[in-house]
Design a protein around this motif. Structure first.
Motif, PDB file in Angstrom:
ATOM      1  N   GLY A 175     -58.278   8.858  -5.147  1.00  0.00           N
ATOM      2  CA  GLY A 175     -56.982   9.227  -5.711  1.00  0.00           C
ATOM      3  C   GLY A 175     -56.715  10.723  -5.633  1.00  0.00           C
ATOM      4  N   CYS A 176     -57.740  11.524  -5.921  1.00  0.00           N
ATOM      5  CA  CYS A 176     -57.571  12.982  -5.861  1.00  0.00           C
ATOM      6  C   CYS A 176     -57.324  13.457  -4.435  1.00  0.00           C
ATOM      7  N   GLU A 177     -57.969  12.819  -3.453  1.00  0.00           N
ATOM      8  CA  GLU A 177     -57.747  13.226  -2.068  1.00  0.00           C
ATOM      9  C   GLU A 177     -56.330  12.885  -1.615  1.00  0.00           C
ATOM     10  N   VAL A 178     -55.795  11.766  -2.077  1.00  0.00           N
ATOM     11  CA  VAL A 178     -54.405  11.428  -1.765  1.00  0.00           C
ATOM     12  C   VAL A 178     -53.463  12.480  -2.336  1.00  0.00           C
ATOM     13  N   VAL A 179     -53.686  12.851  -3.593  1.00  0.00           N
ATOM     14  CA  VAL A 179     -52.844  13.882  -4.220  1.00  0.00           C
ATOM     15  C   VAL A 179     -52.951  15.199  -3.462  1.00  0.00           C
TER      16      VAL A 179
END
Length: 405
Positions: A175-179
């Motif tokens: 999720g953090c990499e998508v953001v």
């Protein structure tokens, strides 16, 4: 030394925004390898050699994808090149939590193939956004920020695994990499200089080395050797602390390792002259070999300081020389090939280092990683003694007072 260059960079709003985005984007990327290692060893009851295979699979995918995406950035721009990576990352991390070990291998290859190329994006953008005389300081500042992310990332990964489990940690990282990818889409930093019209005739001819010339290939080899030492130190630290039953101290040891690299990058960026990456890699390899002598948490943490101090300067120097020797219109591809060199270095060394740890203990990881870097440095140093293998503007890279345009 002159530290005022860092203040000048930070005063530039666009550069400052890029640095901040890179800092947050790298935290999950830094946490991922450690989390996957713990996931394979603990949740899947695998060995360190099997964890090394997963790391090798990821780096193999990245080795294939990095030049391709770098070329896409050169041709299509950042947004169109990065959007597929954002979508893929959002799908693959949840799949990894459901997969068996056998299926985790192809998933890891796809993760590497579509990995968001943070390193290439930031270095390519900085090479355009700052003047050539500021490039060493800018790349060093980026290395410092990367080390700050490294200090936080693994510790955050361990905290997530111990408090919420490996599955939750992988979901959080994805999720953090998508953001992070969406933030880069929003910023859309420049990757090519704006065209300029001028009637000024340069005093000296432009001399640039083709992207796959021998001098540039040496820089790719040096990048791969750097990664071998990082993998050896990374896996060696984990294995050593597990042998000591002090896994909770991973954050401390990683923190000192990253902090020393941060300081090394800060010092290197303040220098008035470049240091050849060959020399830095040789020193990095030689200081990595004896880290396994640390038989306690405190001694291990002290032994990683010298090798950490040389990590950021070695990576910075290689990127600095590549940016100097490769034409801007192919620089994204060159940065992608450097990323491939990093990942091939990791892919080739990870299983061997993992097997060495399984066979002789944690100290084997440090020895194999350090010896690999030392051997590569000696080969490149010998090759650079041959006049035909030196770039035409070799002196100008060493001497900041010699400027080529």
């Amino acid at each position: 030394m002159a530290f005022s260059g860092y203040a000048q960079l930070w005063a530039d709003r666009s550069v400052r925004a890029l640095f901040i985005a890179a800092f947050f984007a790298r935290i999950p990327a830094m946490a991922a390898p450690l989390v996957f290692t713990l996931y394979v060893v603990d949740d899947l009851d695998g060995s360190y050699a099997q964890a090394g295979v997963i790391a090798a699979a990821t780096t193999l995918g990245a080795a294939i994808g990095s030049p391709w995406r770098g070329r896409l950035i050169d041709r299509l721009g950042l947004r169109r090149a990065v959007l597929p990576s954002i979508i893929a990352v959002g799908v693959l991390y949840p799949l990894a939590t459901l997969a068996t070990y056998a299926w985790l291998i192809p998933i890891s290859v796809l993760m590497g193939l579509f990995l968001i190329p943070i390193f290439s994006i930031v270095r390519l953008s900085l090479s355009v956004m700052v003047e050539e005389r500021q490039r060493r300081t800018a790349f060093s500042a980026d290395s410092i920020i990367a080390e700050a992310s490294f200090i936080i990332g693994p510790a955050a990964g361990v905290l997530l695994v111990t408090q919420a489990g490996a599955d939750a940690a992988l979901y959080a990282i994805g999720g953090c990499e998508v953001v992070a990818g969406l933030i880069f889409l929003k910023l859309n930093p420049p990757t090519r200089s704006a065209p300029q019209e001028t009637d000024v005739v340069p005093d000296r001819p432009v001399v640039k080395t083709p992207i796959l010339s021998v001098p540039v290939v040496f820089l790719f080899l040096i990048s791969g050797g750097t990664m071998a030492t990082l993998v050896g130190t990374d896996l060696g630290i984990i294995a050593e602390l597990r042998e000591l039953d002090r896994t909770s101290a991973i954050g401390l040891t990683y923190g000192l390792w990253g902090l020393s690299s941060l300081v090394g990058g800060l010092v290197y960026g303040s220098l008035n002259r470049s240091i050849r990456p060959t020399y830095l890699l040789l020193a990095l390899g030689l200081t990595t070999i004896p880290v396994g002598l640390g038989g306690e948490v405190w001694s291990l943490s002290l032994w990683v300081i010298p090798t950490g101090f040389l990590c950021a300067p070695t990576m910075t120097a290689a990127a600095e020389w590549i940016a100097k020797l490769v034409p801007e219109e192919r620089r994204g591809e060159a940065m992608g090939w450097q990323g491939t060199a990093f990942t091939i270095g990791g892919a080739a060394s990870s299983p061997v280092i993992g097997a060495a740890i399984d066979e002789v203990g944690a100290w084997g990881g440090f020895v194999v990683g350090g010896l690999t870097a030392t051997a590569i440095a000696l080969v490149c140093w010998g090759g650079q003694l041959i006049p035909a293998f030196r770039p035409a503007n070799y002196a100008s890279v060493d001497d900041p007072n010699t400027v080529t345009r």
